[in-house]
Write an enzyme that holds these catalytic residues in place. Structure first.
Site, PDB file in Angstrom:
ATOM      1  NE  ARG A 245      -4.288  -1.405   0.257  1.00 42.83           N
ATOM      2  CZ  ARG A 245      -4.425  -2.523  -0.468  1.00 42.83           C
ATOM      3  NH1 ARG A 245      -3.489  -2.873  -1.331  1.00 42.83           N
ATOM      4  NH2 ARG A 245      -5.514  -3.267  -0.367  1.00 42.83           N
ATOM      5  CD  GLU A 274      -3.415   2.549  -5.534  1.00 42.99           C
ATOM      6  OE1 GLU A 274      -2.435   2.188  -4.867  1.00 42.99           O
ATOM      7  OE2 GLU A 274      -4.346   1.785  -5.821  1.00 42.99           O
ATOM      8  CG  HIS A 295      -3.525  -1.543  -6.728  1.00 42.59           C
ATOM      9  ND1 HIS A 295      -3.924  -0.877  -5.597  1.00 42.59           N
ATOM     10  CD2 HIS A 295      -3.494  -2.850  -6.380  1.00 42.59           C
ATOM     11  CE1 HIS A 295      -4.133  -1.735  -4.623  1.00 42.59           C
ATOM     12  NE2 HIS A 295      -3.873  -2.958  -5.076  1.00 42.59           N
TER      13      HIS A 295
HETATM   14  C1  8YV Z   1      -6.667  -6.130  -5.014  1.00 48.00           C
HETATM   15  C2  8YV Z   1      -5.030  -5.751  -3.090  1.00 48.00           C
HETATM   16  O1  8YV Z   1      -6.633  -5.909  -6.372  1.00 48.00           O
HETATM   17  O2  8YV Z   1      -6.279  -7.516  -2.167  1.00 48.00           O
HETATM   18  C3  8YV Z   1      -5.595  -6.535  -1.971  1.00 48.00           C
HETATM   19  O3  8YV Z   1      -5.323  -6.146  -0.812  1.00 48.00           O
HETATM   20  O4  8YV Z   1      -4.277  -4.896  -2.885  1.00 48.00           O
HETATM   21  C4  8YV Z   1      -5.309  -5.935  -4.526  1.00 48.00           C
HETATM   22  O5  8YV Z   1      -4.349  -6.769  -5.055  1.00 48.00           O
HETATM   23  C5  8YV Z   1      -7.685  -5.226  -4.417  1.00 48.00           C
HETATM   24  O6  8YV Z   1      -7.564  -5.077  -3.061  1.00 48.00           O
HETATM   25  C6  8YV Z   1      -9.079  -5.646  -4.707  1.00 48.00           C
HETATM   26  O7  8YV Z   1      -9.967  -5.047  -3.797  1.00 48.00           O
END
Ligand code: 8YV
Length: 333
Positions: A245, A274, A295
């Site tokens: 993140r 983001e 992402h």
């Molecule tokens: C997803 C992500 O695409 O799952 C996670 O925490 O960061 C991602 O890879 C995204 O969160 C989907 O909601």
């Protein structure tokens, strides 16, 4: 006997067709076929009526949205691993269970982390640009497009959970020496398998590694974990990779230091604000100092279907009166 009404499940974004079809079979699923992100007001309307909400990382399910939730809302089944998009404490205090989708995006995210670990030191994006840009390639030269060797360097992983370990296994095959910082030391068996060295002190580890990879969740405790002060501990030859993140790094400080040559470069799949991306990052990308991805860490067809499958299992188990397998518990935050 009258048929029982199917529970209303509101899904905030477009999901893979197979997942949506199964959801329609099982639930009164309100889908977002156009994939238009929902506003805060639309999310508030959704929680007023839904039995189950299925949000993603792009939805901010904060205290203000949750304050509007109706009596029916008993489950938020997040389509995603990270739950920093949800005010989990408020949800739990309102008697709403929260689940996520751990495990199924581990290998995909680790692959993308490895790709970023390689891409900046070996100048992948710059090399590709030579062949796709305006000027013609004038040919090979012994001293041209030289990057930095990966083999034999030290990788410092911040967050040795599932994804951190999957990155470590890959990185070892690329000849990297594994170091890590985590809240707890991992089991000796795992440390031995990946030949990892544990640093209780993040500060001490940072000064000693050549590449840093962020693989921890974003929680209040990890916000700006790589602060300006900590970034200063890195040597100027160090690269930073983030597939977790954006909020875990003080992005402004990182940009400033890469620009000033105090950090060698970065591979970033996630950003602090983001989907807004700091324009100074695009400039650094043009200079070959950073590689940026939107992402995409877990973005595989198989991964998205597996995530959807997990969401369905969590909802179904919950509605059948059992504890869903992927409950988010306060101790995890
Ligand atoms: C997803 C992500 O695409 O799952 C996670 O925490 O960061 C991602 O890879 C995204 O969160 C989907 O909601």
């Amino acid at each position: 006997m009258p048929a029982r009404k199917k529970p209303l499940v509101i899904v905030t974004r477009k999901l893979p067709d197979t997942v949506e079809t199964r959801m329609r079979e099982l639930f009164d699923a309100r889908l977002n076929l156009e994939d238009k992100p929902m506003s805060q007001a639309e999310l508030a309307e959704a929680v007023k009526v839904a039995d189950v909400l299925v949000p993603t990382v792009t939805d901010r399910i904060d205290a203000s949205v949750l304050s509007q939730s109706g009596d029916n809302l008993k489950l938020i089944a997040n389509f995603g691993n990270g739950v920093d998009n949800i005010d989990v404490a408020t949800a739990l205090s309102r008697g709403i269970t929260v689940t996520n989708t751990p495990g199924v995006l581990t290998e995909d995210t680790a692959d993308m982390t490895m790709a970023l670990i390689l891409s900046v030191p070996r100048r992948l994006a710059e090399g590709s640009q030579v062949l796709t840009g305006d000027n013609e390639w004038t040919g090979w030269s012994p001293t041209w497009m030289l990057g930095k060797r990966i083999w034999g360097k030290r990788l410092g992983i911040i967050g040795m959970g599932r994804i951190g370990q999957a990155v470590a296994r890959r990185a070892r095959a690329f000849g990297l020496q594994i170091h890590y910082h985590n809240r707890r030391k991992v089991a000796a068996r795992i440390e031995e398998e990946i030949g990892a060295t544990y640093w209780e002190s993040l500060d001490q580890m940072l000064a000693r590694v050549d590449i840093v990879s962020i693989n921890c969740p974003h929680t209040p405790a990890t916000y700006h974990l790589l602060s300006a002060r900590r970034l200063k501990l890195l040597r100027p030859e160090t690269y930073v990779v983030n597939t977790a993140r954006g909020e875990v790094i003080d992005e402004n400080a990182l940009i400033r230091m890469i620009g000033a040559g105090e950090i060698a470069g970065a591979g970033l799949d996630v950003f602090e604000h983001e989907p807004a991306v700091n324009p100074r990052l695009a400039k650094l990308a043009r200079e070959g100092k950073v590689v940026l991805l939107p992402h995409m860490g877990s973005a595989t067809v198989e991964g998205r279907i597996d995530m959807g499958e997990k969401v369905i299992i969590n909802i179904k188990t919950f509605l059948d009166g059992h504890k869903p397998p992927d409950r988010v518990l306060p101790a995890m935050l």
